[in-house]
Write an enzyme that holds these catalytic residues in place. Sequence first.
Site, mmCIF file in Angstrom:
data_model
loop_
_atom_site.group_PDB
_atom_site.id
_atom_site.type_symbol
_atom_site.label_atom_id
_atom_site.label_comp_id
_atom_site.label_asym_id
_atom_site.label_seq_id
_atom_site.Cartn_x
_atom_site.Cartn_y
_atom_site.Cartn_z
ATOM 1 C CD GLU A 76 60.377 -70.468 26.622
ATOM 2 O OE1 GLU A 76 59.456 -69.984 25.958
ATOM 3 O OE2 GLU A 76 61.233 -69.782 27.242
ATOM 4 C CB CYS A 116 61.534 -65.479 21.961
ATOM 5 S SG CYS A 116 63.089 -66.261 22.468
#
Length: 364
Positions: free
Chosen positions: A56, A79
């Site tokens: 990401e 996360c």
Amino acid sequence: MARTGDDERFMRLALEEARKGLGRTHPNPAVGAVIVKGGKLVASGYHARAGTAHAEANALLLAGPKARGATIYSTLEPCDHFGRTPPCTQAILDSGIKRVVYGSADPNPLVDGKGVRRMRRAGLEVKGGVLEAECDALNEPFLKVMRTGLPFVTLKAAMTLDGKIATRSGESKWITSEAARRRAHELRDRVDAIVVGAGTVVADNPRLTTRLPNGRDAMRVVIDPSLRTKPTAKVYAPGAPVVVVTSQATSPNRQQRFSQRGVQVLVVPSRSGVLELEVALRALAKQGVLHVLVEGGARTTSLFLRAGLCDELVLFLAPTLFGHEGLSWSGVLPVGSPKTAPRFEITKVEAIERDLLVRARPVR
């Protein structure tokens, strides 16, 4: 509101990105991400290896200001904790992303829905479970370790049509074609550890390296209860990490000979003279090993089968016969009747030149 078909289409692009990191990210999962705005791809990224930016973050870096108001697709739930890199959820919030779509839920206790709740509280639209089965399959070893503490175990063997891995005199080179052997090296390139028994080291003196251009050598693990292998064997040569698994009964002097060569000596308990392989696997998982490839020989394969520690079979079959005196690939199994025989479901059959590749999963 994006259509389901659009979400699946862009998640497939994220899966293509994630596959670029397969075999390189342990102990982390392989993750891919793409950023889409107005139905058009803005940026993409993947996690290359542990300690580097996550998928990401890489995609957001490439997108820059274009990420504002866009949708990010990630194969795994982002996360929400500090590790060797900052949390992806914070990067997403800072970027101005409006919508987050992910495939697999992350069972890691440090993640496990925390990031999703944080992003929703911040007003982002979050959708999970898109192409979940495909995303889960991509990271099956990681998911198993997170849920059970055990790595994913693949048993691999090259054999004749009558199930033999060597002739009665012990000859085995080469049963399968060069193309099949190349496929076996591609499998080595994707796993975290390769396991053989002491008998294979004594008989064949293998290196257990990956002989491919830009190939990666996995950790080498030798199951040697009595430490009868020699520390000078090729498998113990410097390079990738090496572990020898032995019993508590081996003498400290013998263990020291391996330690002095840079080999990790993993001492595990035994029961009825058989090493407790599950204890060894759990120890390897704690070292970041997600996927184990067991390459035999027959005794080691049978020990994993008898202990119920097999998640997948990868069998290369050559169109030749060695007869009843040849060495069977599965070794000795306690099968008294067909009803008690281990059962497998064939998941894939593929022709590789003159050979066949058969993949199967145990029927639990």
